[in-house]
Design a protein around this motif. Structure first.
Motif, PDB file in Angstrom:
ATOM      1  N   GLY A   1       0.836  -1.202   0.000  1.00 32.09           N
ATOM      2  CA  GLY A   1       0.000   0.000   0.000  1.00 32.09           C
ATOM      3  C   GLY A   1       0.860   1.237   0.000  1.00 32.09           C
ATOM      4  O   GLY A   1       0.711   2.151   0.813  1.00 32.09           O
ATOM      5  N   LEU A   2       1.822   1.267  -0.927  1.00 26.53           N
ATOM      6  CA  LEU A   2       2.825   2.339  -0.940  1.00 26.53           C
ATOM      7  C   LEU A   2       2.213   3.730  -1.055  1.00 26.53           C
ATOM      8  O   LEU A   2       2.790   4.695  -0.573  1.00 26.53           O
ATOM      9  CB  LEU A   2       3.810   2.105  -2.090  1.00 26.53           C
ATOM     10  N   ASP A   3       1.034   3.808  -1.666  1.00 22.14           N
ATOM     11  CA  ASP A   3       0.416   5.119  -1.872  1.00 22.14           C
ATOM     12  C   ASP A   3       0.281   5.899  -0.572  1.00 22.14           C
ATOM     13  O   ASP A   3       0.357   7.117  -0.566  1.00 22.14           O
ATOM     14  CB  ASP A   3      -0.969   4.972  -2.516  1.00 22.14           C
ATOM     15  N   GLU A   4       0.113   5.182   0.503  1.00 21.13           N
ATOM     16  CA  GLU A   4      -0.065   5.856   1.796  1.00 21.13           C
ATOM     17  C   GLU A   4       1.203   6.626   2.218  1.00 21.13           C
ATOM     18  O   GLU A   4       1.153   7.527   3.035  1.00 21.13           O
ATOM     19  CB  GLU A   4      -0.525   4.843   2.851  1.00 21.13           C
ATOM     20  N   TYR A   5       2.341   6.256   1.634  1.00 22.96           N
ATOM     21  CA  TYR A   5       3.593   6.934   1.985  1.00 22.96           C
ATOM     22  C   TYR A   5       3.901   8.133   1.090  1.00 22.96           C
ATOM     23  O   TYR A   5       4.838   8.868   1.353  1.00 22.96           O
ATOM     24  CB  TYR A   5       4.765   5.951   1.910  1.00 22.96           C
ATOM     25  N   PHE A   6       3.160   8.254   0.018  1.00 24.58           N
ATOM     26  CA  PHE A   6       3.409   9.368  -0.898  1.00 24.58           C
ATOM     27  C   PHE A   6       2.331  10.411  -0.688  1.00 24.58           C
ATOM     28  O   PHE A   6       1.252  10.310  -1.257  1.00 24.58           O
ATOM     29  CB  PHE A   6       3.378   8.895  -2.359  1.00 24.58           C
ATOM     30  N   HIS A   7       2.591  11.383   0.170  1.00 22.78           N
ATOM     31  CA  HIS A   7       1.615  12.463   0.275  1.00 22.78           C
ATOM     32  C   HIS A   7       2.262  13.793   0.600  1.00 22.78           C
ATOM     33  O   HIS A   7       3.458  13.870   0.897  1.00 22.78           O
ATOM     34  CB  HIS A   7       0.438  12.113   1.194  1.00 22.78           C
ATOM     35  N   ALA A   8       1.450  14.831   0.506  1.00 18.79           N
ATOM     36  CA  ALA A   8       1.942  16.206   0.457  1.00 18.79           C
ATOM     37  C   ALA A   8       2.769  16.637   1.668  1.00 18.79           C
ATOM     38  O   ALA A   8       3.587  17.543   1.563  1.00 18.79           O
ATOM     39  CB  ALA A   8       0.769  17.156   0.264  1.00 18.79           C
ATOM     40  N   ASP A   9       2.549  16.003   2.800  1.00 21.53           N
ATOM     41  CA  ASP A   9       3.271  16.433   4.001  1.00 21.53           C
ATOM     42  C   ASP A   9       4.406  15.491   4.352  1.00 21.53           C
ATOM     43  O   ASP A   9       4.926  15.540   5.466  1.00 21.53           O
ATOM     44  CB  ASP A   9       2.308  16.486   5.198  1.00 21.53           C
ATOM     45  N   ALA A  10       4.760  14.630   3.409  1.00 19.80           N
ATOM     46  CA  ALA A  10       5.759  13.621   3.752  1.00 19.80           C
ATOM     47  C   ALA A  10       6.826  13.474   2.678  1.00 19.80           C
ATOM     48  O   ALA A  10       6.606  13.731   1.503  1.00 19.80           O
ATOM     49  CB  ALA A  10       5.073  12.271   3.973  1.00 19.80           C
ATOM     50  N   VAL A  11       7.990  13.046   3.157  1.00 20.36           N
ATOM     51  CA  VAL A  11       9.098  12.680   2.287  1.00 20.36           C
ATOM     52  C   VAL A  11       9.247  11.169   2.453  1.00 20.36           C
ATOM     53  O   VAL A  11       9.137  10.659   3.565  1.00 20.36           O
ATOM     54  CB  VAL A  11      10.384  13.391   2.758  1.00 20.36           C
ATOM     55  N   CYS A  12       9.491  10.466   1.359  1.00 20.37           N
ATOM     56  CA  CYS A  12       9.627   9.019   1.446  1.00 20.37           C
ATOM     57  C   CYS A  12      10.997   8.607   0.905  1.00 20.37           C
ATOM     58  O   CYS A  12      11.360   8.975  -0.214  1.00 20.37           O
ATOM     59  CB  CYS A  12       8.496   8.367   0.644  1.00 20.37           C
ATOM     60  N   ALA A  13      11.763   7.892   1.725  1.00 19.49           N
ATOM     61  CA  ALA A  13      13.083   7.401   1.303  1.00 19.49           C
ATOM     62  C   ALA A  13      13.047   5.878   1.367  1.00 19.49           C
ATOM     63  O   ALA A  13      12.676   5.306   2.401  1.00 19.49           O
ATOM     64  CB  ALA A  13      14.169   7.956   2.220  1.00 19.49           C
TER      65      ALA A  13
ATOM     66  N   ASP B   1      15.657  -0.883  -5.834  1.00 15.88           N
ATOM     67  CA  ASP B   1      15.747  -1.662  -7.082  1.00 15.88           C
ATOM     68  C   ASP B   1      14.784  -2.853  -7.053  1.00 15.88           C
ATOM     69  O   ASP B   1      14.343  -3.311  -8.087  1.00 15.88           O
ATOM     70  CB  ASP B   1      17.173  -2.130  -7.381  1.00 15.88           C
ATOM     71  N   LYS B   2      14.453  -3.324  -5.841  1.00 18.88           N
ATOM     72  CA  LYS B   2      13.511  -4.441  -5.747  1.00 18.88           C
ATOM     73  C   LYS B   2      12.091  -4.033  -6.112  1.00 18.88           C
ATOM     74  O   LYS B   2      11.240  -4.891  -6.335  1.00 18.88           O
ATOM     75  CB  LYS B   2      13.497  -5.003  -4.322  1.00 18.88           C
ATOM     76  N   GLY B   3      11.841  -2.731  -6.124  1.00 19.84           N
ATOM     77  CA  GLY B   3      10.470  -2.255  -6.354  1.00 19.84           C
ATOM     78  C   GLY B   3      10.236  -1.704  -7.747  1.00 19.84           C
ATOM     79  O   GLY B   3       9.193  -1.102  -8.008  1.00 19.84           O
ATOM     80  N   ILE B   4      11.224  -1.919  -8.629  1.00 20.83           N
ATOM     81  CA  ILE B   4      11.089  -1.404  -9.999  1.00 20.83           C
ATOM     82  C   ILE B   4       9.769  -1.917 -10.579  1.00 20.83           C
ATOM     83  O   ILE B   4       9.458  -3.090 -10.480  1.00 20.83           O
ATOM     84  CB  ILE B   4      12.256  -1.893 -10.894  1.00 20.83           C
ATOM     85  N   GLY B   5       9.011  -1.004 -11.158  1.00 21.24           N
ATOM     86  CA  GLY B   5       7.745  -1.427 -11.755  1.00 21.24           C
ATOM     87  C   GLY B   5       6.551  -1.026 -10.904  1.00 21.24           C
ATOM     88  O   GLY B   5       5.486  -0.749 -11.436  1.00 21.24           O
ATOM     89  N   VAL B   6       6.737  -0.973  -9.572  1.00 16.95           N
ATOM     90  CA  VAL B   6       5.608  -0.553  -8.736  1.00 16.95           C
ATOM     91  C   VAL B   6       5.874   0.798  -8.055  1.00 16.95           C
ATOM     92  O   VAL B   6       4.990   1.356  -7.419  1.00 16.95           O
ATOM     93  CB  VAL B   6       5.217  -1.615  -7.668  1.00 16.95           C
ATOM     94  N   LEU B   7       7.097   1.310  -8.203  1.00 19.85           N
ATOM     95  CA  LEU B   7       7.412   2.615  -7.606  1.00 19.85           C
ATOM     96  C   LEU B   7       7.240   3.712  -8.657  1.00 19.85           C
ATOM     97  O   LEU B   7       7.450   3.475  -9.850  1.00 19.85           O
ATOM     98  CB  LEU B   7       8.846   2.614  -7.069  1.00 19.85           C
ATOM     99  N   PRO B   8       6.848   4.920  -8.229  1.00 14.37           N
ATOM    100  CA  PRO B   8       6.606   6.004  -9.189  1.00 14.37           C
ATOM    101  C   PRO B   8       7.834   6.310 -10.054  1.00 14.37           C
ATOM    102  O   PRO B   8       8.976   6.233  -9.593  1.00 14.37           O
ATOM    103  CB  PRO B   8       6.277   7.199  -8.283  1.00 14.37           C
TER     104      PRO B   8
END
Ligand code: ADP
Ligand code: MG
Length: 170
Positions: free
Chosen positions: A97-109, A114-121
């Motif tokens: 549910g990676l979408d929950e980590y990508f939002h306007a008040d957050a930075v995601c590292a 490389d393991k997530g190629i294809g599902v990461l923005p």
């Protein structure tokens, strides 16, 4: 520290220098930023993220999140620190549910991105870390998308105007 202006690639010569580079990134970070870290074990990914946390004004940064997939810290912005090391199947990563980590008040590292190629923005700042002999690490920035080209440009400007910038941070 040496900087290669063309590749936006530099070397750090101590864990502290890598942390300070991260701190500079944390200072430039904005909400929604996504940093993808790639490189073998021991190349300094966690040290860089620790620096990003300091740069965001986070005081309670703990240790490597190797036994946890995601940790959350609060500073000027929220930092989500993910580590995909223990995940071997792309379905597991897609299921986070990676979408929950990508939002306007957050930075995601994300370590082991490389393991997530294809599902990461597609738009992200990719950072490749390499182990050179001794304590030297080669760190290469690969910006994808306008926001990250801009951020990488600012980072490059800071470092080229002032090569000692990594040592002058508070
Ligand atoms: N220039 C450097 N930058 C970062 N870490 C370094 C450097 N030189 C030596 N080290 C050591 O390498 C290791 C990096 O650990 P860590 O940041 O956890 O790596 P990763 O998260 O990539 O596995 C630490 O033991 C650190 O002391
Ligand atoms: Mg790590």
């Amino acid at each position: 520290m040496t900087i290669d202006m063309y590749n936006l690639s530099l070397t750090t010569h101590s864990p502290d220098q890598t942390r300070r580079l991260g701190q500079l990134m944390g200072g430039l970070a904005r909400g929604n930023d996504l940093f993808l870290l790639k490189g073998n074990l021991g190349t300094g990914k966690t040290h860089l993220v620790q620096g990003i946390a300091f740069g965001l004004g986070i005081k309670e940064y703990a240790c490597s999140p190797s036994f946890m997939i995601a940790r959350e810290y609060h500073g000027r912005l929220t930092l989500f620190h993910l580590d995909l090391y223990r995940l071997d199947h792309i379905e597991e990563i897609a299921g986070l549910g990676l979408d929950e980590y990508f939002h306007a008040d957050a930075v995601c590292a994300i370590e082991w991105a490389d393991k997530g190629i294809g599902v990461l923005p597609q738009d992200n700042l990719t950072i490749e870390l390499e182990h050179l002999p001794g304590d030297i690490r080669k760190i290469t920035f690969i910006p994808q998308g306008t926001r990250y080209v801009e951020m990488a440009g600012l980072l490059k400007d800071t470092l080229s105007q002032d090569r000692e910038a990594l040592w002058k941070l508070p």
